[in-house]
Design a protein around this motif. Structure first.
Motif, short mmCIF file in Angstrom:
data_model
loop_
_atom_site.label_atom_id
_atom_site.label_comp_id
_atom_site.label_asym_id
_atom_site.label_seq_id
_atom_site.Cartn_x
_atom_site.Cartn_y
_atom_site.Cartn_z
N ILE A 127 53.33 -7.28 38.89
CA ILE A 127 51.93 -6.89 39.06
C ILE A 127 51.48 -6.05 37.87
CG2 ILE A 127 50.37 -5.44 40.43
CD1 ILE A 127 51.92 -6.44 42.92
N ASP A 128 52.32 -5.11 37.45
CA ASP A 128 51.97 -4.27 36.30
C ASP A 128 51.80 -5.10 35.03
OD1 ASP A 128 51.92 -2.01 37.84
OD2 ASP A 128 53.88 -1.27 37.19
N GLU A 129 52.67 -6.08 34.86
CA GLU A 129 52.56 -6.95 33.68
C GLU A 129 51.24 -7.71 33.70
OE1 GLU A 129 54.93 -10.77 31.87
OE2 GLU A 129 56.10 -9.20 32.86
N ARG A 130 50.87 -8.21 34.87
CA ARG A 130 49.61 -8.95 35.02
C ARG A 130 48.41 -8.03 34.76
NH1 ARG A 130 46.03 -12.60 34.97
NH2 ARG A 130 45.11 -13.37 36.88
N LEU A 131 48.45 -6.84 35.33
CA LEU A 131 47.35 -5.90 35.15
C LEU A 131 47.26 -5.41 33.70
CD1 LEU A 131 47.50 -3.80 38.44
CD2 LEU A 131 45.92 -5.65 37.84
N ASP A 132 48.40 -5.29 33.04
CA ASP A 132 48.40 -4.90 31.63
C ASP A 132 47.70 -5.98 30.78
OD1 ASP A 132 49.14 -3.08 29.51
OD2 ASP A 132 50.62 -4.59 28.91
N GLY A 133 47.98 -7.24 31.08
CA GLY A 133 47.29 -8.32 30.38
C GLY A 133 45.80 -8.32 30.65
N GLN A 134 45.43 -8.00 31.89
CA GLN A 134 44.02 -7.92 32.26
C GLN A 134 43.33 -6.78 31.51
OE1 GLN A 134 43.59 -7.97 36.50
NE2 GLN A 134 41.39 -7.62 36.42
N LEU A 135 44.04 -5.66 31.34
CA LEU A 135 43.49 -4.53 30.59
C LEU A 135 43.29 -4.91 29.12
CD1 LEU A 135 42.60 -1.57 30.51
CD2 LEU A 135 45.01 -0.95 30.19
N GLU A 136 44.23 -5.64 28.56
CA GLU A 136 44.10 -6.09 27.17
C GLU A 136 42.90 -7.02 27.01
OE1 GLU A 136 47.77 -7.84 25.85
OE2 GLU A 136 48.89 -5.97 26.13
N GLU A 137 42.70 -7.93 27.98
CA GLU A 137 41.55 -8.84 27.93
C GLU A 137 40.24 -8.06 28.03
OE1 GLU A 137 41.14 -12.22 27.53
OE2 GLU A 137 43.25 -12.26 26.96
N THR A 138 40.21 -7.04 28.88
CA THR A 138 39.01 -6.22 29.04
C THR A 138 38.71 -5.47 27.74
OG1 THR A 138 39.48 -5.98 31.38
CG2 THR A 138 37.99 -4.37 30.43
N GLN B 168 39.27 1.28 36.30
CA GLN B 168 40.13 1.02 37.45
C GLN B 168 41.56 0.68 37.02
OE1 GLN B 168 38.18 -2.07 39.68
NE2 GLN B 168 36.63 -0.68 40.52
N LEU B 169 41.69 -0.13 35.98
CA LEU B 169 43.03 -0.49 35.50
C LEU B 169 43.75 0.72 34.92
CD1 LEU B 169 42.11 -3.92 33.89
CD2 LEU B 169 43.56 -3.57 35.89
N GLN B 170 43.04 1.54 34.15
CA GLN B 170 43.65 2.74 33.60
C GLN B 170 44.06 3.71 34.71
OE1 GLN B 170 40.58 3.92 30.84
NE2 GLN B 170 41.61 2.92 29.11
N ASP B 171 43.22 3.81 35.75
CA ASP B 171 43.57 4.67 36.90
C ASP B 171 44.86 4.19 37.56
OD1 ASP B 171 41.37 6.27 36.51
OD2 ASP B 171 40.21 5.45 38.20
N HIS B 172 45.01 2.88 37.68
CA HIS B 172 46.23 2.32 38.28
C HIS B 172 47.46 2.78 37.49
CE1 HIS B 172 49.19 -0.54 39.79
NE2 HIS B 172 49.44 -0.85 38.53
N PHE B 173 47.41 2.64 36.18
CA PHE B 173 48.56 3.00 35.36
C PHE B 173 48.79 4.51 35.32
CE2 PHE B 173 47.68 -1.28 33.56
CZ PHE B 173 48.90 -1.84 33.88
N GLU B 174 47.73 5.30 35.37
CA GLU B 174 47.88 6.75 35.40
C GLU B 174 48.53 7.21 36.71
OE1 GLU B 174 44.03 8.42 34.64
OE2 GLU B 174 43.99 7.65 32.58
N ARG B 175 48.10 6.63 37.84
CA ARG B 175 48.71 6.96 39.13
C ARG B 175 50.18 6.59 39.14
NH1 ARG B 175 44.04 4.70 41.17
NH2 ARG B 175 45.17 2.80 41.71
N GLU B 176 50.49 5.44 38.57
CA GLU B 176 51.88 4.99 38.54
C GLU B 176 52.73 5.90 37.65
OE1 GLU B 176 53.41 1.00 36.96
OE2 GLU B 176 52.92 0.71 39.06
N ASP B 177 52.18 6.32 36.52
CA ASP B 177 52.92 7.22 35.64
C ASP B 177 53.15 8.57 36.31
OD1 ASP B 177 53.08 5.32 33.67
OD2 ASP B 177 51.40 6.09 32.49
N ALA B 178 52.14 9.05 37.03
CA ALA B 178 52.28 10.33 37.72
C ALA B 178 53.31 10.24 38.84
CB ALA B 178 50.93 10.77 38.29
#
Length: 185
Positions: A70-81, A22-32
């Motif tokens: 929000i992106d910074e927070r989600l990036d930290g969450q992705l690192e923790e995962t 889900q986190l990777q999908d978020h960043f991929e959608r944002e990059d697109a």
């Protein structure tokens, strides 16, 4: 030493994999979309910000900063995962990094990336001070002493009560000019 069963570890691993997806999908959608890298004038469709009132772009600026936070927070969450998945791979998953005791399954089920038991969860708060404090100067000695010296003086907090004691404007005018003044009638 880990009291988690293989089935529990597999269940938690699936939760972590789903969260990572889900986190990777978020960043991929944002990059697109490309909105995060677009300039402010490109994202608003304005050719220039010079002819606009400064407040016109305020909302756009706020939205961009919020999205960045929000992106910074989600990036930290992705690192923790990712770190939790690494702990599963190395056999260190479910063990508190402070005391070495097992983390209960219920806690891991609620927070699959948890690194610490409940007793040490508050230790995750950083004791580090903000970097701004390194360059701030201390207030001058005696700062606030003027406020203490003027304690009890009029500070507008009781302005209505003070005005009420004096009456209203028409009472003051009649007293100053007299009751027989035709301009007041």
């Amino acid at each position: 030493m880990n009291p988690l069963t293989e089935r529990q570890v597999e269940e938690l691993k699936q939760l972590l994999l789903e969260e990572r997806r889900q986190l990777q999908d978020h960043f991929e959608r944002e990059d697109a979309d490309g909105a995060a890298t677009a300039s402010e004038t490109a994202s608003t469709g304005e050719l220039s910000a010079y002819d606009n009132h400064p407040g016109d772009l305020g909302t756009e600026t706020f939205e961009r900063e919020r999205d960045m936070a929000i992106d910074e927070r989600l990036d930290g969450q992705l690192e923790e995962t990712e770190a939790a998945l690494d702990r599963i791979a190395t056999g260190r998953y479910g063990i508190c990094e402070i005391c070495g005791e097992p983390i209960p399954f219920e806690r891991l089920e609620a927070l699959p990336a948890a690194r610490r038991c409940v007793a040490h969860a508050s230790d995750t708060l950083s004791e580090a001070r903000p970097p701004e404090e390194d360059v701030m100067t201390a207030p001058p000695s005696g700062a606030g002493s003027g406020r203490r010296a003027n304690a009890g003086r009029f500070d507008d907090a009781d302005a209505w009560k003070t005005l009420e004691d004096y009456g209203n404007a028409s009472d003051t005018v009649r007293t100053d000019r007299g009751a027989n003044d035709p301009a007041l009638d």
